[in-house]
Structures are given as C-alpha cells and as structure tokens.
Design a protein around this motif. Sequence first.
Motif, PDB file in Angstrom:
ATOM      1  N   MET A  22       1.965 -15.817   6.463  1.00  0.00           N
ATOM      2  CA  MET A  22       2.175 -14.496   5.891  1.00  0.00           C
ATOM      3  C   MET A  22       2.878 -13.632   6.935  1.00  0.00           C
ATOM      4  N   SER A  23       3.306 -12.464   6.514  1.00  0.00           N
ATOM      5  CA  SER A  23       4.028 -11.578   7.423  1.00  0.00           C
ATOM      6  C   SER A  23       3.034 -10.875   8.349  1.00  0.00           C
ATOM      7  N   SER A  24       2.752 -11.503   9.488  1.00  0.00           N
ATOM      8  CA  SER A  24       1.854 -10.895  10.471  1.00  0.00           C
ATOM      9  C   SER A  24       2.217 -11.422  11.853  1.00  0.00           C
ATOM     10  N   HIS A  25       1.792 -10.675  12.868  1.00  0.00           N
ATOM     11  CA  HIS A  25       2.082 -11.071  14.238  1.00  0.00           C
ATOM     12  C   HIS A  25       1.266 -12.290  14.669  1.00  0.00           C
ATOM     13  N   MET A  74       1.346 -13.210   0.388  1.00  0.00           N
ATOM     14  CA  MET A  74       0.326 -14.076   0.968  1.00  0.00           C
ATOM     15  C   MET A  74      -0.504 -14.772  -0.105  1.00  0.00           C
ATOM     16  N   ASP A  75      -0.578 -14.185  -1.299  1.00  0.00           N
ATOM     17  CA  ASP A  75      -1.413 -14.734  -2.362  1.00  0.00           C
ATOM     18  C   ASP A  75      -1.020 -16.153  -2.753  1.00  0.00           C
ATOM     19  N   LEU A  76       0.192 -16.593  -2.409  1.00  0.00           N
ATOM     20  CA  LEU A  76       0.625 -17.956  -2.730  1.00  0.00           C
ATOM     21  C   LEU A  76      -0.014 -18.992  -1.813  1.00  0.00           C
ATOM     22  N   LEU A  77      -0.379 -18.598  -0.607  1.00  0.00           N
ATOM     23  CA  LEU A  77      -0.782 -19.565   0.415  1.00  0.00           C
ATOM     24  C   LEU A  77      -2.071 -20.328   0.091  1.00  0.00           C
ATOM     25  N   LEU A 104      -1.791 -26.065   6.885  1.00  0.00           N
ATOM     26  CA  LEU A 104      -2.306 -24.935   7.672  1.00  0.00           C
ATOM     27  C   LEU A 104      -1.623 -23.661   7.196  1.00  0.00           C
ATOM     28  N   ALA A 105      -2.333 -22.529   7.255  1.00  0.00           N
ATOM     29  CA  ALA A 105      -1.731 -21.253   6.854  1.00  0.00           C
ATOM     30  C   ALA A 105      -2.392 -20.105   7.607  1.00  0.00           C
ATOM     31  N   THR A 106      -1.609 -19.051   7.874  1.00  0.00           N
ATOM     32  CA  THR A 106      -2.177 -17.810   8.377  1.00  0.00           C
ATOM     33  C   THR A 106      -2.464 -16.916   7.175  1.00  0.00           C
ATOM     34  N   LEU A 107      -3.617 -16.271   7.187  1.00  0.00           N
ATOM     35  CA  LEU A 107      -4.080 -15.489   6.046  1.00  0.00           C
ATOM     36  C   LEU A 107      -4.678 -14.175   6.534  1.00  0.00           C
ATOM     37  N   GLY A 108      -5.049 -13.338   5.595  1.00  0.00           N
ATOM     38  CA  GLY A 108      -5.698 -12.089   5.953  1.00  0.00           C
ATOM     39  C   GLY A 108      -6.380 -11.480   4.748  1.00  0.00           C
ATOM     40  N   ASP A 109      -7.419 -10.693   5.000  1.00  0.00           N
ATOM     41  CA  ASP A 109      -8.070  -9.985   3.898  1.00  0.00           C
ATOM     42  C   ASP A 109      -8.570  -8.625   4.366  1.00  0.00           C
ATOM     43  N   TYR A 110      -9.226  -7.914   3.453  1.00  0.00           N
ATOM     44  CA  TYR A 110      -9.603  -6.523   3.676  1.00  0.00           C
ATOM     45  C   TYR A 110     -11.070  -6.316   3.314  1.00  0.00           C
ATOM     46  N   PRO A 111     -11.731  -5.325   3.933  1.00  0.00           N
ATOM     47  CA  PRO A 111     -13.144  -5.074   3.625  1.00  0.00           C
ATOM     48  C   PRO A 111     -13.358  -4.860   2.124  1.00  0.00           C
ATOM     49  N   GLY A 112     -14.345  -5.552   1.591  1.00  0.00           N
ATOM     50  CA  GLY A 112     -14.630  -5.443   0.164  1.00  0.00           C
ATOM     51  C   GLY A 112     -13.773  -6.339  -0.703  1.00  0.00           C
ATOM     52  N   HIS A 113     -12.801  -6.984  -0.102  1.00  0.00           N
ATOM     53  CA  HIS A 113     -11.899  -7.881  -0.846  1.00  0.00           C
ATOM     54  C   HIS A 113     -11.716  -9.170  -0.036  1.00  0.00           C
ATOM     55  N   GLU A 114     -12.829  -9.724   0.431  1.00  0.00           N
ATOM     56  CA  GLU A 114     -12.783 -10.905   1.283  1.00  0.00           C
ATOM     57  C   GLU A 114     -12.328 -12.135   0.481  1.00  0.00           C
ATOM     58  N   TRP A 128       4.555   7.821   0.420  1.00  0.00           N
ATOM     59  CA  TRP A 128       4.216   6.585   1.124  1.00  0.00           C
ATOM     60  C   TRP A 128       5.162   5.466   0.716  1.00  0.00           C
ATOM     61  N   THR A 129       5.341   4.510   1.616  1.00  0.00           N
ATOM     62  CA  THR A 129       6.016   3.271   1.267  1.00  0.00           C
ATOM     63  C   THR A 129       5.011   2.140   1.383  1.00  0.00           C
ATOM     64  N   LEU A 130       5.039   1.247   0.415  1.00  0.00           N
ATOM     65  CA  LEU A 130       4.138   0.093   0.387  1.00  0.00           C
ATOM     66  C   LEU A 130       4.953  -1.112  -0.049  1.00  0.00           C
ATOM     67  N   HIS A 131       4.740  -2.234   0.612  1.00  0.00           N
ATOM     68  CA  HIS A 131       5.514  -3.427   0.282  1.00  0.00           C
ATOM     69  C   HIS A 131       5.299  -3.788  -1.189  1.00  0.00           C
ATOM     70  N   ALA A 132       6.380  -4.113  -1.869  1.00  0.00           N
ATOM     71  CA  ALA A 132       6.310  -4.445  -3.294  1.00  0.00           C
ATOM     72  C   ALA A 132       5.419  -5.657  -3.547  1.00  0.00           C
ATOM     73  N   LEU A 133       5.313  -6.554  -2.551  1.00  0.00           N
ATOM     74  CA  LEU A 133       4.520  -7.774  -2.707  1.00  0.00           C
ATOM     75  C   LEU A 133       3.239  -7.711  -1.882  1.00  0.00           C
TER      76      LEU A 133
END
Length: 292
Positions: free
Chosen positions: A74-77, A103-106, A117-127, A170-175
Amino acid sequence: MSQPALATQLRRIERMFGGPLFERGREGARPTQLGMWVLVRSRSLLPAFDELRRDGMRYAEQAAEKLKIRVGCMSSHLAINVIKCLHELLAGADITVRTEEAMDLLPGLLESERLELATLGDYPGHELTPPPGVVYAGVAVEPIFIGLAATHPLAQREEVELRDLACEDWTLHALAESGHREHFWAACARQGFAPKIAYSADLSLAIDLIAAGRCVGMFQATSKGYPGIVIRPLAGTPLRFRHMIGWTEHGPIARHGPDLVQAVTKTYWSEVRRAPVYASWLRRHVPLSPPV
C-alpha cells in the motif's frame, strides 16, 4: 486400475481395517457397515489430504527453484523498509513488488495466494481481520499529521487543533482504504464539525493543491515534507494509523514471519528519528506503540 489390481488393493485395505468393507451381490458391490463408516470418515479427510499434497508440491518446487516472493504494498513509508529487510533476511530470493493505491485489494490477493506478503494498515475501531490462510502482524501505531500551506495562519503552531480546521476545505485520496474515511469523520464529529471534502485527489495533485493554499490534508507522521507545505501534529492525537504486515500461512514467508516483523519494526523506529516533525513529536509525547 485393472480389476485384479483393484481387488488386491481392496484386500490390503480390508486387512488394515480388520474386516470386509464391501459385500458383493447380484446388483454389484455395496459397502458393509464398516465400509460405510470408512467412506464417511474418508470424505472428511480427503480435503485435508489434498491440501497437504498441494502444500507439499509447493514446498518441493520452492526447494528445487529459487525462492519466489510476490509482495504487495500500500502507499506507505513502511513498504521500502519491508523490501529492504526482506532482501537482507532472504538473500538470493526472487522478490517482485507491486503497489496498490487501494489497500483493500491486498487481503484478497493474499487469500488467493497471488501474493506471499503485503504491507497493510488499519484504524482504531476499524481493525482488519485476516482472511482464512493469512496471518497479520502489527509493526507500529503512529499519529496522523496534517499538511498546510506554508503561508497558512496555523503553519507557525507546533501543534494544530483539529477543530481549528473546521472551516477548511480538505483533500482526501479518492481510493482511501476502508476505515480511513470513517475514522476521520468520527474524529471530526467529536470536535463538533463535519469536514468538507472539496478534492478527491491522488498524492501528487493533493500536494499542489495544499501548497497553493486551496485545502489541507492528512499526512503520514514519517513524511519528510514537501516544498510549500508544512506538516504539523494534531493536538491530542485524534487520528491514528497502525502499520501491519500480512503473509500466507503456508507460503515461503511463514517460517520467517516473526524475524521479518522484528527486523521491519527495528528499521521503522530507526527511520522515524530521521523524520523531523515526527522525531520532535516523539520527544514531547509517549509513542503510541513501544519502540524497538
């Protein structure tokens, strides 16, 4: 099989089970009570045996050939850290990398074994919950920062209150991945406003829009900045993100997973100290996850 060969094998199986499995009559062969019991139990065992056979063939191929690892990012450092550590941990492996803006495809690509293997990420309340046959491991939780034009009135503050951005575009990524929008909206709601998403843009356009003072946007804490933009922490850390790695349970990463997570986590915290805004934030606050 020929009839004599089949009969010989059947007698061998019957000796193993201790009794006849079929009885023969005018209408052909029918299972005995013991035979029916064996058939029922066999049907539940066959899928497991097939999986064992497939996995055995996969490992045999890996042993015979150069180890092949397909990585999805996914798009992350975190991605560059994973690739670096993977090359160090599995020197000589054939590693290919693909990036996904969504990232939802991974997770699906891991579940279908189109990735190892994949890099992933999530958010509080949406693990995220790993799909069958996939393992997830956390690397670090970090705050989400805000990006403002260098000329913005709030740009000189050390930290910015989220509520002070209530009137901003605000700007937010479309995906944006699942959970990102929901986490953002919930944080804004707790601050008493609903954000106005004026631009759905990729990173390159978002940077130009923010630098021009058209809007504000969210940035990873590890970002080292962009011309014309200042990156600032949000007071109270209302927005957070968790970096994770996922791999297939029966793939080539499985036995190296814990070592890879440890190496990536160590590299992550080493790199964090080179990101000036995040390093400054860490000197003032307790890390959101234990550093290595």
